[in-house]
Write a protein that holds these residues in place. Sequence first.
Motif, PDB file in Angstrom:
ATOM      1  N   LEU A 154      62.930   9.640  45.938  1.00 48.27           N
ATOM      2  CA  LEU A 154      61.509   9.727  46.266  1.00 48.27           C
ATOM      3  C   LEU A 154      61.263   9.468  47.756  1.00 48.27           C
ATOM      4  N   LEU A 155      61.922   8.451  48.291  1.00 51.38           N
ATOM      5  CA  LEU A 155      61.746   8.156  49.718  1.00 51.38           C
ATOM      6  C   LEU A 155      62.258   9.301  50.585  1.00 51.38           C
ATOM      7  N   THR A 156      63.352   9.909  50.171  1.00 47.63           N
ATOM      8  CA  THR A 156      63.892  11.065  50.898  1.00 47.63           C
ATOM      9  C   THR A 156      62.914  12.233  50.839  1.00 47.63           C
ATOM     10  N   LYS A 157      62.351  12.444  49.682  1.00 45.96           N
ATOM     11  CA  LYS A 157      61.381  13.532  49.511  1.00 45.96           C
ATOM     12  C   LYS A 157      60.165  13.322  50.417  1.00 45.96           C
ATOM     13  N   VAL A 158      59.651  12.118  50.454  1.00 50.48           N
ATOM     14  CA  VAL A 158      58.508  11.804  51.317  1.00 50.48           C
ATOM     15  C   VAL A 158      58.908  11.934  52.788  1.00 50.48           C
ATOM     16  N   SER A 159      60.079  11.446  53.131  1.00 51.39           N
ATOM     17  CA  SER A 159      60.578  11.514  54.508  1.00 51.39           C
ATOM     18  C   SER A 159      60.656  12.951  55.017  1.00 51.39           C
ATOM     19  N   LEU A 184      64.316   5.800  43.513  1.00 52.76           N
ATOM     20  CA  LEU A 184      63.582   5.389  44.712  1.00 52.76           C
ATOM     21  C   LEU A 184      64.155   6.079  45.953  1.00 52.76           C
ATOM     22  N   THR A 185      65.457   6.161  46.030  1.00 47.57           N
ATOM     23  CA  THR A 185      66.097   6.853  47.156  1.00 47.57           C
ATOM     24  C   THR A 185      65.667   8.313  47.207  1.00 47.57           C
ATOM     25  N   ALA A 242      56.546  -2.379  54.106  1.00 48.28           N
ATOM     26  CA  ALA A 242      57.411  -2.421  55.287  1.00 48.28           C
ATOM     27  C   ALA A 242      57.026  -3.579  56.203  1.00 48.28           C
ATOM     28  N   THR A 280      53.049   1.580  51.127  1.00 54.78           N
ATOM     29  CA  THR A 280      54.383   1.652  51.727  1.00 54.78           C
ATOM     30  C   THR A 280      54.399   0.954  53.074  1.00 54.78           C
ATOM     31  N   CYS A 331      50.576   5.647  50.794  1.00 53.26           N
ATOM     32  CA  CYS A 331      51.082   5.510  52.163  1.00 53.26           C
ATOM     33  C   CYS A 331      50.795   4.098  52.686  1.00 53.26           C
TER      34      CYS A 331
END
Length: 163
Positions: free
Chosen positions: A151-156, A148-149, A35, A31, A28
Amino acid sequence: MPLDKKYQVLLSEANKRQLPDIKSIELCFLTLSLASHIDKDCADQLSIHGLSEGRFILLFLLDAANQEIAPKTLAEQAGITRSTVTGLLDGLEREGLVERHADTEDRRALKVRLTLKGESMAKNVFDQHSRWIAKIFGNLSTQEHKQLTQLLTKVSNNLHHKE
């Protein structure tokens, strides 16, 4: 990629306290650090042209609309307050990038449009900005982009506040 100092301190404390799932906490913070670095680079890229992210977004919205727009509409499209739009437009107008005038249908209302200088800057900066953004992820393969998309969606999906 190094963690921002504030995250290094927090991670160190999490380790001392032996919090569960330190790897997720570190991920986290990585990330958030990424950002933050992207935001800083973005600000640096735009500042070369005397723009902030907010001013850039208004230029882009006006250029994309290809017509006059009410400040209220700009605020809605950008997801910011009317007073913020007013301040951003003040700066853009001082730079000769936009002009405001009374709405022909309602003289109490204003409309905003790009000047020729504003149109030129919007196109130039948007092209440069797009190339810069593409370069950030340019060394990822198509499969890595997709992964990556996902994974980011899953985390989101784990976040409480979603837009």
